[in-house]
Design a protein around this motif. Structure first.
Motif, PDB file in Angstrom:
ATOM      1  N   TYR A  71       0.805  -1.217   0.000  1.00  0.00           N
ATOM      2  CA  TYR A  71       0.000   0.000   0.000  1.00  0.00           C
ATOM      3  C   TYR A  71       0.841   1.270   0.000  1.00  0.00           C
ATOM      4  O   TYR A  71       0.302   2.373  -0.073  1.00  0.00           O
ATOM      5  CB  TYR A  71      -0.940  -0.010   1.213  1.00  0.00           C
ATOM      6  CG  TYR A  71      -1.732  -1.293   1.297  1.00  0.00           C
ATOM      7  CD1 TYR A  71      -2.762  -1.557   0.404  1.00  0.00           C
ATOM      8  CD2 TYR A  71      -1.408  -2.263   2.245  1.00  0.00           C
ATOM      9  CE1 TYR A  71      -3.478  -2.756   0.464  1.00  0.00           C
ATOM     10  CE2 TYR A  71      -2.113  -3.456   2.314  1.00  0.00           C
ATOM     11  CZ  TYR A  71      -3.141  -3.699   1.424  1.00  0.00           C
ATOM     12  OH  TYR A  71      -3.833  -4.874   1.472  1.00  0.00           O
ATOM     13  N   GLY A  72       2.161   1.133   0.088  1.00  0.00           N
ATOM     14  CA  GLY A  72       3.053   2.275  -0.011  1.00  0.00           C
ATOM     15  C   GLY A  72       2.893   3.291   1.102  1.00  0.00           C
ATOM     16  O   GLY A  72       2.957   4.503   0.848  1.00  0.00           O
ATOM     17  N   VAL A  73       2.703   2.825   2.337  1.00  0.00           N
ATOM     18  CA  VAL A  73       2.462   3.727   3.459  1.00  0.00           C
ATOM     19  C   VAL A  73       3.610   3.667   4.458  1.00  0.00           C
ATOM     20  O   VAL A  73       4.372   2.707   4.515  1.00  0.00           O
ATOM     21  CB  VAL A  73       1.133   3.392   4.166  1.00  0.00           C
ATOM     22  CG1 VAL A  73      -0.045   3.616   3.217  1.00  0.00           C
ATOM     23  CG2 VAL A  73       1.125   1.956   4.697  1.00  0.00           C
ATOM     24  N   ASP A  74       3.703   4.725   5.263  1.00  0.00           N
ATOM     25  CA  ASP A  74       4.681   4.786   6.353  1.00  0.00           C
ATOM     26  C   ASP A  74       4.140   3.981   7.531  1.00  0.00           C
ATOM     27  O   ASP A  74       2.961   4.093   7.887  1.00  0.00           O
ATOM     28  CB  ASP A  74       4.893   6.249   6.759  1.00  0.00           C
ATOM     29  CG  ASP A  74       6.123   6.448   7.619  1.00  0.00           C
ATOM     30  OD1 ASP A  74       6.796   5.446   7.948  1.00  0.00           O
ATOM     31  OD2 ASP A  74       6.411   7.609   7.973  1.00  0.00           O
ATOM     32  N   VAL A  75       4.985   3.171   8.131  1.00  0.00           N
ATOM     33  CA  VAL A  75       4.580   2.298   9.231  1.00  0.00           C
ATOM     34  C   VAL A  75       5.176   2.822  10.532  1.00  0.00           C
ATOM     35  O   VAL A  75       6.347   3.219  10.583  1.00  0.00           O
ATOM     36  CB  VAL A  75       5.036   0.848   8.973  1.00  0.00           C
ATOM     37  CG1 VAL A  75       4.675  -0.062  10.146  1.00  0.00           C
ATOM     38  CG2 VAL A  75       4.403   0.330   7.687  1.00  0.00           C
ATOM     39  N   LEU A  76       4.378   2.823  11.587  1.00  0.00           N
ATOM     40  CA  LEU A  76       4.832   3.349  12.877  1.00  0.00           C
ATOM     41  C   LEU A  76       5.976   2.510  13.445  1.00  0.00           C
ATOM     42  O   LEU A  76       5.904   1.275  13.492  1.00  0.00           O
ATOM     43  CB  LEU A  76       3.669   3.370  13.868  1.00  0.00           C
ATOM     44  CG  LEU A  76       2.565   4.382  13.566  1.00  0.00           C
ATOM     45  CD1 LEU A  76       1.366   4.126  14.453  1.00  0.00           C
ATOM     46  CD2 LEU A  76       3.082   5.809  13.761  1.00  0.00           C
ATOM     47  N   GLU A  77       7.004   3.210  13.914  1.00  0.00           N
ATOM     48  CA  GLU A  77       8.178   2.533  14.444  1.00  0.00           C
ATOM     49  C   GLU A  77       7.851   1.745  15.705  1.00  0.00           C
ATOM     50  O   GLU A  77       8.423   0.661  15.943  1.00  0.00           O
ATOM     51  CB  GLU A  77       9.265   3.571  14.738  1.00  0.00           C
ATOM     52  CG  GLU A  77       9.788   4.266  13.483  1.00  0.00           C
ATOM     53  CD  GLU A  77      10.474   5.588  13.782  1.00  0.00           C
ATOM     54  OE1 GLU A  77      10.498   5.990  14.960  1.00  0.00           O
ATOM     55  OE2 GLU A  77      10.971   6.221  12.832  1.00  0.00           O
ATOM     56  N   ASP A  78       6.926   2.257  16.535  1.00  0.00           N
ATOM     57  CA  ASP A  78       6.614   1.526  17.759  1.00  0.00           C
ATOM     58  C   ASP A  78       5.836   0.245  17.455  1.00  0.00           C
ATOM     59  O   ASP A  78       5.949  -0.753  18.177  1.00  0.00           O
ATOM     60  CB  ASP A  78       5.889   2.394  18.787  1.00  0.00           C
ATOM     61  CG  ASP A  78       4.707   3.173  18.239  1.00  0.00           C
ATOM     62  OD1 ASP A  78       4.276   2.892  17.112  1.00  0.00           O
ATOM     63  OD2 ASP A  78       4.222   4.072  18.955  1.00  0.00           O
ATOM     64  N   ALA A  79       5.056   0.237  16.368  1.00  0.00           N
ATOM     65  CA  ALA A  79       4.380  -0.990  15.959  1.00  0.00           C
ATOM     66  C   ALA A  79       5.390  -2.035  15.484  1.00  0.00           C
ATOM     67  O   ALA A  79       5.272  -3.228  15.805  1.00  0.00           O
ATOM     68  CB  ALA A  79       3.370  -0.694  14.853  1.00  0.00           C
ATOM     69  N   VAL A  80       6.391  -1.587  14.728  1.00  0.00           N
ATOM     70  CA  VAL A  80       7.444  -2.498  14.275  1.00  0.00           C
ATOM     71  C   VAL A  80       8.193  -3.074  15.470  1.00  0.00           C
ATOM     72  O   VAL A  80       8.447  -4.288  15.544  1.00  0.00           O
ATOM     73  CB  VAL A  80       8.408  -1.764  13.330  1.00  0.00           C
ATOM     74  CG1 VAL A  80       9.606  -2.652  12.984  1.00  0.00           C
ATOM     75  CG2 VAL A  80       7.692  -1.316  12.064  1.00  0.00           C
ATOM     76  N   ALA A  81       8.523  -2.213  16.437  1.00  0.00           N
ATOM     77  CA  ALA A  81       9.264  -2.672  17.618  1.00  0.00           C
ATOM     78  C   ALA A  81       8.454  -3.689  18.407  1.00  0.00           C
ATOM     79  O   ALA A  81       8.995  -4.697  18.894  1.00  0.00           O
ATOM     80  CB  ALA A  81       9.627  -1.471  18.493  1.00  0.00           C
ATOM     81  N   LEU A  82       7.144  -3.460  18.549  1.00  0.00           N
ATOM     82  CA  LEU A  82       6.323  -4.396  19.310  1.00  0.00           C
ATOM     83  C   LEU A  82       6.223  -5.739  18.598  1.00  0.00           C
ATOM     84  O   LEU A  82       6.335  -6.806  19.224  1.00  0.00           O
ATOM     85  CB  LEU A  82       4.925  -3.802  19.525  1.00  0.00           C
ATOM     86  CG  LEU A  82       3.946  -4.675  20.306  1.00  0.00           C
ATOM     87  CD1 LEU A  82       4.466  -4.964  21.710  1.00  0.00           C
ATOM     88  CD2 LEU A  82       2.575  -4.012  20.380  1.00  0.00           C
ATOM     89  N   ALA A  83       6.028  -5.714  17.284  1.00  0.00           N
ATOM     90  CA  ALA A  83       5.921  -6.961  16.535  1.00  0.00           C
ATOM     91  C   ALA A  83       7.196  -7.794  16.644  1.00  0.00           C
ATOM     92  O   ALA A  83       7.146  -9.030  16.636  1.00  0.00           O
ATOM     93  CB  ALA A  83       5.609  -6.665  15.074  1.00  0.00           C
ATOM     94  N   ARG A  84       8.332  -7.128  16.752  1.00  0.00           N
ATOM     95  CA  ARG A  84       9.623  -7.831  16.844  1.00  0.00           C
ATOM     96  C   ARG A  84      10.005  -8.206  18.268  1.00  0.00           C
ATOM     97  O   ARG A  84      10.997  -8.896  18.492  1.00  0.00           O
ATOM     98  CB  ARG A  84      10.729  -6.939  16.258  1.00  0.00           C
ATOM     99  CG  ARG A  84      10.626  -6.728  14.760  1.00  0.00           C
ATOM    100  CD  ARG A  84      11.691  -5.751  14.281  1.00  0.00           C
ATOM    101  NE  ARG A  84      11.687  -5.604  12.825  1.00  0.00           N
ATOM    102  CZ  ARG A  84      12.414  -4.720  12.159  1.00  0.00           C
ATOM    103  NH1 ARG A  84      13.224  -3.894  12.828  1.00  0.00           N
ATOM    104  NH2 ARG A  84      12.350  -4.654  10.839  1.00  0.00           N
ATOM    105  N   SER A  85       9.227  -7.759  19.239  1.00  0.00           N
ATOM    106  CA  SER A  85       9.616  -7.871  20.648  1.00  0.00           C
ATOM    107  C   SER A  85       9.227  -9.219  21.244  1.00  0.00           C
ATOM    108  O   SER A  85       8.536 -10.028  20.611  1.00  0.00           O
ATOM    109  CB  SER A  85       8.938  -6.761  21.454  1.00  0.00           C
ATOM    110  OG  SER A  85       7.575  -7.083  21.694  1.00  0.00           O
TER     111      SER A  85
END
Length: 350
Positions: A71-85
């Motif tokens: 979808y070519g959108v910017d993804v929130l960094e805190d969402a990325v961090a949580l998914a990887r945590s």
């Protein structure tokens, strides 16, 4: 729009609670054994960052950058961090929701009401997702038609949501956005964190779509300090939330905390046993139960009790008024415990 990554766009002097790994729970809600991540005074406001669970769940790959890449959108960094945590959560056992908190309120005591007023609810990103999964929703066994999950991308632009007519159709259906927090709650007594899906007297996943900016949710405090939290951010939701989720999307929400002493609460609202809301137009008592018929009955009883306590109405006359003038809406039918809320017009009593 400016994507509201952690700390971006904050007003000077705001009391801010980012959705960092040490400030969130995933799939469970706070209990008395949890320590607050922030302590405030009655009358204080807190700016919360919240994270939508859509795009970070295991059935979507638990990689939000990959999930949203088409979808070519910017993804929130805190969402990325949580998914990887390794934030504790067991897929298939715990709920999907992410909550920010808990926040202790000085002077809040068991038996009082905590008033949580939504001062503002601002989109952090210009998009969201509506999902139907695992044979749940209002039509289990019929949807999803194939596979375990169907996630539909929705854009947000100029106060409207946009959903495509189909997977290869450029046309979009447009609908008004009305951001609100699906989860607002207080901690339960004891040492066991409740599941994030079913709502209850503590609030939690109540999914009441009138709780937009300017509205207040009153909750019976179950542990000293209240230990309040917010999450499950929505951009828009129809009553019923029939597909299982609303337009789920991350919000930055400003919430004011006030404490209503028990004696004042009894005089103003009666004996409040569960969530009660107030907007600029309505008093909103609620009823909940796994059986929708019983949830309606509980909501009607709560509405009668509210009119008795607040306005001195005879219960039979209150019952008649509710039948003549009040809408009883299905908040949601998809969270194990079904929810109903009434909209009693304040104007009728002026």
């Amino acid at each position: 729009m400016t994507v509201l990554h952690t700390g971006v766009g904050l007003a000077r002097g705001a009391t801010y609670l980012p959705a960092s790994l040490d400030h969130v729970l995933w799939g469970r809600l706070p209990c008395a054994a949890d320590r607050p991540v922030l302590t405030v005074d009655p009358g204080d406001t807190v700016v919360f960052d919240t994270i939508s669970h859509e795009g970070i769940l295991e059935d979507q790959g638990r990689d939000p950058r990959a999930f949203f890449e088409p979808y070519g959108v910017d993804v929130l960094e805190d969402a990325v961090a949580l998914a990887r945590s390794d934030v504790p959560r067991t897929f298939g056992v715990d709920g999907p929701h992410v909550v920010t908190g808990p926040v202790a309120v000085r002077g809040a005591r068991v038996g009082d009401l905590l008033a949580m007023t939504v001062v503002d609810a601002v989109p952090r990103v210009p998009y969201g997702v509506v999902s139907n999964r695992h044979g749940r929703g209002a039509l289990p066994g019929e949807y999803p038609a194939t596979g375990d999950v169907m996630s539909v991308f929705a854009r947000a632009e100029d106060g409207l949501g946009h959903i495509a007519y189909g997977p290869d159709d450029a046309r979009t259906v447009r609908f008004p956005l009305a951001p609100f927090l699906g989860i607002m709650g207080v901690a339960v007594a004891g040492s066991e964190r409740p599941h994030s899906v079913p709502p209850g007297p503590h609030g939690g996943n109540i999914d009441i779509n009138v709780l937009t900016a300017g509205s207040t949710l009153y909750l019976p405090i179950q542990v000293d300090g209240a230990l309040a939290y917010v999450g499950d951010p929505h951009f828009a939701q129809g009553d019923g939330e029939v597909a299982l989720t609303a337009m789920e999307a991350s919000l930055r929400a400003t919430v004011r905390f006030d404490v209503v002493a028990r004696e004042d609460a009894l005089r103003e609202f009666g004996d409040v046993a569960g969530p009660l809301a107030r907007t600029s137009e309505f008093l909103v008592p609620t009823g909940m139960d796994p059986d929708l018929d019983v949830a309606v009955q509980n909501c009607v009883r709560a509405a009668i009790g509210l009119l008795q306590a607040r306005y001195g109405m005879d219960p039979a006359h209150a019952y008649a008024y509710l039948s003549a003038a009040t809408d009883f809406n299905i908040s949601q039918v998809v969270d194990l415990v079904k929810g109903v809320h009434a909209r009693i017009r304040l104007e009728d009593f002026r």
